[in-house]
Design a protein around this motif. Structure first.
Motif, short mmCIF file in Angstrom:
data_model
loop_
_atom_site.label_atom_id
_atom_site.label_comp_id
_atom_site.label_asym_id
_atom_site.label_seq_id
_atom_site.Cartn_x
_atom_site.Cartn_y
_atom_site.Cartn_z
N ASP A 126 0.83 -1.20 0.00
CA ASP A 126 0.00 0.00 0.00
C ASP A 126 0.87 1.25 0.00
O ASP A 126 0.60 2.21 -0.74
CB ASP A 126 -0.95 -0.02 1.21
N LEU A 127 1.91 1.27 0.82
CA LEU A 127 2.82 2.41 0.89
C LEU A 127 3.51 2.63 -0.46
O LEU A 127 3.57 3.76 -0.96
CB LEU A 127 3.86 2.20 1.99
N ARG A 128 4.02 1.57 -1.05
CA ARG A 128 4.69 1.70 -2.35
C ARG A 128 3.73 2.22 -3.41
O ARG A 128 4.11 3.02 -4.26
CB ARG A 128 5.27 0.35 -2.79
N LYS A 129 2.48 1.79 -3.36
CA LYS A 129 1.46 2.24 -4.32
C LYS A 129 1.23 3.75 -4.17
O LYS A 129 1.20 4.48 -5.16
CB LYS A 129 0.16 1.48 -4.11
N GLN A 130 1.07 4.21 -2.93
CA GLN A 130 0.87 5.64 -2.68
C GLN A 130 2.06 6.46 -3.19
O GLN A 130 1.88 7.52 -3.80
CB GLN A 130 0.66 5.90 -1.19
N LEU A 131 3.26 5.96 -2.91
CA LEU A 131 4.47 6.66 -3.34
C LEU A 131 4.57 6.68 -4.87
O LEU A 131 4.87 7.71 -5.47
CB LEU A 131 5.71 6.01 -2.73
N ARG A 132 4.31 5.54 -5.50
CA ARG A 132 4.41 5.44 -6.96
C ARG A 132 3.43 6.41 -7.63
O ARG A 132 3.76 7.04 -8.62
CB ARG A 132 4.15 3.99 -7.38
N GLU A 133 2.20 6.52 -7.09
CA GLU A 133 1.20 7.43 -7.65
C GLU A 133 1.66 8.88 -7.57
O GLU A 133 1.23 9.71 -8.38
CB GLU A 133 -0.14 7.25 -6.94
N ALA A 134 2.51 9.20 -6.61
CA ALA A 134 3.03 10.57 -6.47
C ALA A 134 4.36 10.76 -7.20
O ALA A 134 4.99 11.81 -7.09
CB ALA A 134 3.21 10.89 -4.98
N GLY A 135 4.82 9.73 -7.93
CA GLY A 135 6.07 9.84 -8.67
C GLY A 135 7.30 9.64 -7.82
O GLY A 135 8.38 10.14 -8.14
N VAL A 136 7.14 8.90 -6.72
CA VAL A 136 8.25 8.65 -5.79
C VAL A 136 8.61 7.17 -5.85
O VAL A 136 7.73 6.32 -5.85
CB VAL A 136 7.86 9.04 -4.35
N GLU A 137 9.90 6.89 -5.89
CA GLU A 137 10.38 5.50 -5.91
C GLU A 137 10.94 5.15 -4.54
O GLU A 137 11.73 5.91 -3.97
CB GLU A 137 11.48 5.33 -6.96
N MET A 138 10.53 4.00 -3.99
CA MET A 138 11.06 3.54 -2.71
C MET A 138 11.85 2.26 -2.93
O MET A 138 11.36 1.34 -3.58
CB MET A 138 9.94 3.29 -1.70
N ARG A 139 13.05 2.23 -2.38
CA ARG A 139 13.91 1.06 -2.51
C ARG A 139 14.50 0.69 -1.17
O ARG A 139 14.86 1.56 -0.37
CB ARG A 139 15.05 1.32 -3.50
#
Length: 167
Positions: A41-54
């Motif tokens: 869910d967190l990765r989805k929220q970040l991806r929708e805002a153009g943010v990549e989490m690794r």
């Protein structure tokens, strides 16, 4: 250790250093204790805002930070670490991660960088309270329109009073 493994590790460090250098904002978090569904869910929220989490090993992060000329992040790169990289919106990673951390105690924001400068936890929290880019632009637009709108109202009032005087 073989030269092939060393070359792969060096490539990872180079890639992370480039991401750190090209990002306008990075937020470092400890994700320990989150369920798979919560992380998804967190990765989805970040991806929708153009943010990549690794999720990146701390040794790679420390070497990449040194290569990018970033100092003062060694105390943040401790324990399980995930980094959110944003190349466009400065507020997006802080806003999303701080809000998610408020709702999920397992997520801990550890620090980050804003436009190439190391940011404390307090600075990340302050940044999270700012509106997104579109919100800031609409606020600016309303401020710029206010004087024009006031002049228009004044002209209209003068015209109406002259019409009343003419009658």
């Amino acid at each position: 250790m073989s030269k092939e493994i060393i070359a792969k590790k060096a490539a990872i460090v180079d890639e992370v250093a480039e991401k750190l250098d090209s990002s306008v904002a990075n937020v470092v978090v400890d994700y320990r204790g989150l369920t798979v569904e919560e992380v998804t869910d967190l990765r989805k929220q970040l991806r929708e805002a153009g943010v990549e989490m690794r999720v990146i090993k701390n040794t790679y992060l420390k070497r990449a930070a040194a290569k990018a000329g970033i100092e003062g992040m060694d105390d943040v790169f401790v324990g399980p670490t995930a980094v959110a990289f944003s190349e466009e919106d400065v507020t997006a990673p802080a806003r999303i991660l701080v809000k998610f951390a408020e709702d999920h105690e397992a997520l801990e924001v550890k620090g980050g960088m804003i436009e190439g400068k190391v940011a404390s936890l307090d600075e990340i929290n302050a940044l999270s309270k700012l509106p997104d880019r579109d919100g800031l632009l609409s606020m600016l637009l309303s401020v710029l329109q206010a004087p024009v709108r006031n002049v228009a109202y004044a002209v209209k009032a003068v015209a109406e009073s002259k019409e009343e005087d003419a009658e």
